[in-house]
Scaffold this motif. Structure first.
Motif, PDB file in Angstrom:
ATOM      1  N   GLU A   1     -45.788  60.481  22.991  1.00 67.07           N
ATOM      2  CA  GLU A   1     -46.072  60.355  24.336  1.00 67.07           C
ATOM      3  C   GLU A   1     -45.090  60.828  25.377  1.00 67.07           C
TER       4      GLU A   1
ATOM      5  N   ASN B   1     -44.773  64.600  28.194  1.00 67.21           N
ATOM      6  CA  ASN B   1     -44.770  64.215  29.707  1.00 67.21           C
ATOM      7  C   ASN B   1     -43.201  64.333  30.297  1.00 67.21           C
TER       8      ASN B   1
ATOM      9  N   THR C   1     -42.286  64.474  33.202  1.00 69.47           N
ATOM     10  CA  THR C   1     -41.946  63.798  34.140  1.00 69.47           C
ATOM     11  C   THR C   1     -40.715  62.608  33.437  1.00 69.47           C
ATOM     12  N   HIS C   2     -41.241  62.153  32.383  1.00 71.19           N
ATOM     13  CA  HIS C   2     -40.364  61.218  31.714  1.00 71.19           C
ATOM     14  C   HIS C   2     -39.209  61.954  31.081  1.00 71.19           C
TER      15      HIS C   2
END
Length: 272
Positions: free
Chosen positions: A242, A246, A248-249
């Protein structure tokens, strides 16, 4: 971080020679934290990560919201900072150790499987290898066998469970890191009499530990270090699927840990 408060909390818990050991461990942590040392790596994107006996790993379970705290403190025991923490082993930071050189990919596949107990012997069965294990047992004289998920799965990103998304890969080759690592409280030569002081009433039954000693299989793979290790010993960050997807993460992790590589569950570097 408030070192005086950390020492105050230590003195409220420990006494005598054990207190001296704990205070020295705290001093070594701060000496390493405040030094100019920074663990280094040579990985590039798409490289395969190789682990060795100097590496320790720490999974933060579901607590992605605490990532900034790890960027400040490193991997440390919350008991020196807070009260009322509900866990089995107190005043220690928990790590998974590496017995020898191994690819991160193989290491992940190993702990993403099961730990089986056959005739009082533990077998680590890698991910997707259960059928092979059953075939081997055809030639083993046994009445029954039992199995459970590995302890690593409960905290680390894995191939078998999606809710844990972040873990830290620590490098302890530095001399001060090695000194800190020697105080792994459930391993020899650390005194068992002192080790019991780090158990809580939730420790799967204190009586069981006192009666049987620290013989459970996961203790061979785990190190519980007094206080912990600072952020400048972290060389890499392992992420689950996950977080990998992502950006952004990923960007947040790179901003918080600029000296670290980021790798995925294939054991491959995805950011450097």
């Amino acid at each position: 971080m408030n070192k005086d408060l950390i020492i105050k909390n230590a003195k409220e818990k420990f006494t005598g020679e054990l207190l001296n050991i704990v205070l020295k461990q705290i001093d070594d942590y701060f000496e390493l934290k405040d030094s100019k040392y920074q663990t280094k790596h040579n990985y590039k994107v798409n490289d395969k990560v190789i682990l060795n006996k100097n590496n320790l790993l720490h999974g933060i379970g579901k607590h992605i919201d605490l990532i900034e705290m790890f960027a400040e403190r490193g991997v440390t025991s919350p008991d020196f900072f807070d009260t009322g923490i509900d866990h089995a082993f107190c005043y220690t930071a928990a790590f998974w150790n590496v017995s020898g050189e191994i690819t991160l990919q193989e290491y992940i596949e190993n702990y993403s499987g099961i730990v089986a107990k056959v005739n009082d012997e533990y077998w680590q069965v890698p991910y997707k290898h259960l059928d092979e294990f059953v075939e081997i047992l055809k030639d083993v004289d046994h009445w029954k066998w039992s199995a459970e998920s590995s302890m690593e799965i409960r905290f680390m990103p894995s191939l078998a469970k999606n809710n844990n998304q972040i873990a830290f890969i620590v490098n302890t080759e530095n001399e001060l890191s090695q000194k800190i690592r020697k105080n792994s409280v459930f391993k020899e030569p650390f005194s068992k009499d002192y080790a019991y002081e780090f158990l809580t009433n939730k420790s799967n039954g204190k009586d069981k530990f006192i009666k049987e000693g620290f013989k459970e299989d996961f203790f061979l793979r785990a190190d519980y270090l007094i206080f912990g290790l600072p952020v400048n010993t972290i060389e890499g960050i392992l992420v689950g699927r996950e977080v990998e997807k992502n950006q952004t993460h990923i960007n947040t992790l790179k901003n918080l840990f600029p000296n670290c590589y980021i790798c995925n569950l294939d054991g491959t570097v995805i950011a450097e």
